[in-house]
Design an enzyme around this catalytic site. Structure first.
Site, PDB file in Angstrom:
ATOM      1  N   LYS A 201       0.837  -1.209   0.000  1.00 11.77           N
ATOM      2  CA  LYS A 201       0.000   0.000   0.000  1.00 11.77           C
ATOM      3  C   LYS A 201       0.871   1.258   0.000  1.00 11.77           C
ATOM      4  CE  LYS A 201      -3.867   0.177   2.347  1.00 11.77           C
ATOM      5  NZ  LYS A 201      -4.872   0.300   3.434  1.00 11.77           N
ATOM      6  N   GLU A 207       9.550  -5.640   4.843  1.00 10.89           N
ATOM      7  CA  GLU A 207       9.757  -6.960   4.261  1.00 10.89           C
ATOM      8  C   GLU A 207       9.590  -6.920   2.741  1.00 10.89           C
ATOM      9  OE1 GLU A 207       7.922  -7.587   8.401  1.00 10.89           O
ATOM     10  OE2 GLU A 207       7.678  -6.213   6.703  1.00 10.89           O
ATOM     11  N   GLY A 262      -5.666  -4.690   4.600  1.00  9.80           N
ATOM     12  CA  GLY A 262      -4.776  -5.684   4.010  1.00  9.80           C
ATOM     13  C   GLY A 262      -5.370  -7.073   3.930  1.00  9.80           C
ATOM     14  N   ARG A 263      -5.986  -7.531   5.013  1.00 10.87           N
ATOM     15  CA  ARG A 263      -6.516  -8.903   5.034  1.00 10.87           C
ATOM     16  C   ARG A 263      -7.843  -9.020   4.282  1.00 10.87           C
ATOM     17  NH1 ARG A 263      -6.291  -6.235   9.554  1.00 10.87           N
ATOM     18  NH2 ARG A 263      -8.119  -5.860  10.877  1.00 10.87           N
ATOM     19  N   GLU A 348      -6.008 -11.167  13.378  1.00 14.26           N
ATOM     20  CA  GLU A 348      -5.629  -9.764  13.241  1.00 14.26           C
ATOM     21  C   GLU A 348      -6.851  -8.859  13.367  1.00 14.26           C
ATOM     22  OE1 GLU A 348      -2.071  -8.382  10.794  1.00 14.26           O
ATOM     23  OE2 GLU A 348      -3.737  -7.713   9.536  1.00 14.26           O
ATOM     24  N   HIS A 379      -3.220 -37.709  11.052  1.00 13.22           N
ATOM     25  CA  HIS A 379      -2.006 -38.412  11.450  1.00 13.22           C
ATOM     26  C   HIS A 379      -1.056 -37.495  12.211  1.00 13.22           C
ATOM     27  CE1 HIS A 379      -2.998 -42.020   9.070  1.00 13.22           C
ATOM     28  NE2 HIS A 379      -3.631 -41.136   8.298  1.00 13.22           N
ATOM     29  N   LYS A 501       7.285  -3.590  14.818  1.00 14.71           N
ATOM     30  CA  LYS A 501       7.900  -2.933  13.668  1.00 14.71           C
ATOM     31  C   LYS A 501       8.781  -1.765  14.112  1.00 14.71           C
ATOM     32  CE  LYS A 501       4.313  -3.778  10.150  1.00 14.71           C
ATOM     33  NZ  LYS A 501       3.341  -3.112   9.258  1.00 14.71           N
TER      34      LYS A 501
END
Length: 536
Positions: A201, A207, A262-263, A348, A379, A501
């Site tokens: 954005k 990152e 974002g999500r 979040e 399993h 951050k």
């Protein structure tokens, strides 16, 4: 509000010692009464520790929370994300009816449609081979560089819809700061035929931009000319100046808006990599499926509303049975990344400890969301689900047909999915264990007993398509919204990611310079000293 909460507590005490077996034995119509079919999805919630009174009370609670007003505010583009002074209008991004939706008295639909048209034109250029790399070769590799919602959503959807991929294209996703992930991708791709989609954005996320700069250096090194960047990088961003500084022509920037969280962003230009891989027609089908679920969510009565019921059932266990986690168990290999996607979406959004008004809450909010492909989980951790000491509600997501039926394995997969929901519900008591397993010693018997009474939802569909996936994802988005109303929290901010951050930015110089003494806490000082020594 306190009165209805107390009524729910009293009701839970009445149900606490009633086994799911008893609920089924007492109501032959339980499946018909506690299931819905909407938007090509079947939602079976009959294997839950509830009855009609439970649903009545939970719906009454939601009404007391003024749910309809909050819902209208979201759909009407009001500033529902009050801590960031923004609307939360992911529903506008897939508004296929194209009805006007206003933000600050301005209809946002024309701008959304402009971006969709821009994406469509670009996808066509890539697919047709008109868009060529610096050396004149058509694109073969799409590399999405983002993090959080700019990675999890596009990655999950793109890999889920592999059956719809353009035959010439391959997709890769880079999000981690560890250069190993970038290295693994770069050694698989050809710089002459690679398109990097940088999704950020602000175009300043550490990152994403660290990986983007490394990819940029790699491309220039391989192709020998900085001018190559403009042919191999496009941006999904809101920051034109930052995009230009990087070397990307703003004409190749795909815009979205600050009211896109974002999500919740895969429906926006953040979904560019999805559209490139599955084509614009299929991307629009994804939007259509979500829009149809939006319309159902907005218009259906509470007791017939799939997202409302899914959200209220989770609230019921979290706040009245004291559960602390929720398992997501897809029996559809295409949905391998869905649990991770829902982790971000739910935790979040609703992992908050203060109310909308900033008051500390005295009740539980979001549980831990976790899970994996169901057949693999059998399993790994199903032992705990069946015979552990915790009550863990589960969502089973089941496809009647595989995207790849060639070897006739689907019946075996489906039998496992159905058996697990049945076993979790029914269990096997002491007497049944003794009778069914004749060779057991008395010492072995307790180890083979299954208490059952473990609740689950099952969401089923014919076969995963873009449209069905859109409906499924919107279902969970609205579930999160319903629960945020129950807990009186803002699900659209995420301040909990900020402190780490900020501290990382402060610590980075200490790792980069020659400093050997530090003024942090004793643990951080010791770790810095150790790690710097190892790196030298």
């Amino acid at each position: 509000m306190e009165e209805i909460w107390q009524q729910l507590e009293q009701h839970q005490q009445q149900l606490a010692n009633i086994h799911l077996r008893e609920l089924f034995a007492g109501n032959p119509q339980r499946f018909e009464q506690f299931s819905l079919q909407i938007c090509d999805l079947l939602f079976d919630y009959s294997k839950n520790r509830l009855n009609k009174d439970t649903i009545d009370l939970l719906c009454k609670f939601l009404e007391k929370r003024d749910f309809k007003t909050w819902q209208d505010q979201m759909f009407n583009g009001e500033e529902i994300n009050h801590t960031e002074q923004r609307a939360a209008l992911h529903i506008a991004l897939r508004n296929r009816s194209n009805q006007p939706i206003l933000v600050d008295s301005k209809d946002v639909m024309p701008e959304i449609n402009t971006v969709l048209n821009k994406i469509s034109n670009f996808v066509e250029k890539v697919h047709s081979g008109e868009w060529k790399g610096f050396t004149g070769q058509p694109i073969e590799f799409i590399v999405n560089i983002g993090i959080g919602g700019s990675d999890l959503g596009p990655k999950m959807v793109t890999e889920a819809l592999e059956n719809y991929h353009h035959p010439r294209l391959q997709a890769f996703f880079i999000s981690n700061l560890d250069a190993l992930q970038l290295h693994r991708v770069l050694k698989k791709i050809n710089p002459e035929t690679t398109l990097f989609v940088i999704a950020s954005k602000t175009f300043s996320t550490q990152e994403t931009m660290t990986n983007a700069q490394s990819a940029r250096r790699w491309l220039i090194e391989k192709l020998g000319d900085e001018q190559a960047v403009s042919k191999h990088f496009v941006a999904v961003s809101t920051s034109t100046e930052q995009v230009k500084t990087f070397g990307i022509d703003p004409a190749n920037m795909f815009e979205f808006w600050d009211w896109v969280g974002g999500r919740y962003s895969l429906w926006s230009a953040i979904g560019l990599s999805i559209a490139l891989m599955i084509g614009m027609k299929n991307f629009e089908e994804l939007l259509t499926g979500a829009h149809e679920m939006d319309q159902h969510f907005r218009n259906a009565p509470l007791k017939e509303n799939m997202p409302v019921l899914l959200g209220l059932i989770g609230f019921w266990y979290n706040n009245f049975f004291g559960t602390t986690s929720q398992a997501i168990l897809p029996y559809d290999c295409a949905l391998e990344h869905l649990p991770a996607y829902l982790q971000q979406l739910e935790m979040e959004s609703n992992g908050k400890r203060v109310s909308r008004n900033g008051e500390t809450l005295n009740y539980r909010t979001c549980p831990v969301i976790w899970g994996t492909l169901g057949n693999n989980g059998q399993h790994a951790f199903y032992q705990l689900l069946h015979q552990g000491t915790q009550l863990i509600p589960s969502d089973f997501i089941v496809s009647a047909e595989s995207q790849f039926e060639k070897y006739g394995q689907q019946n075996a997969l489906l039998s496992n999915a159905l058996a697990q929901t049945q076993a979790l519900m029914q269990g096997r008591n002491l007497e049944e264990t003794r009778q069914g397993l004749k060779d057991l010693t008395e010492m072995q018997v307790p180890h083979r007993v299954f208490l059952g009474n473990q609740p689950s939802n099952t969401i089923a569909y014919k076969r995963l398509t873009p449209k069905i996936l859109g409906s499924l994802l919107a279902l969970y988005e609205h579930k999160v919204f319903v629960q945020s109303i129950c807990w009186n929290i803002n699900p659209f901010d995420q301040w909990g990611v900020e402190l780490g951050k900020q501290m990382a930015a402060a610590l980075l110089p200490a790792l980069e310079n020659s400093q050997t003494t530090f003024n942090y806490d004793a643990s951080t000082n010791g770790l810095l000293t150790y790690l710097k020594a190892q790196r030298t």
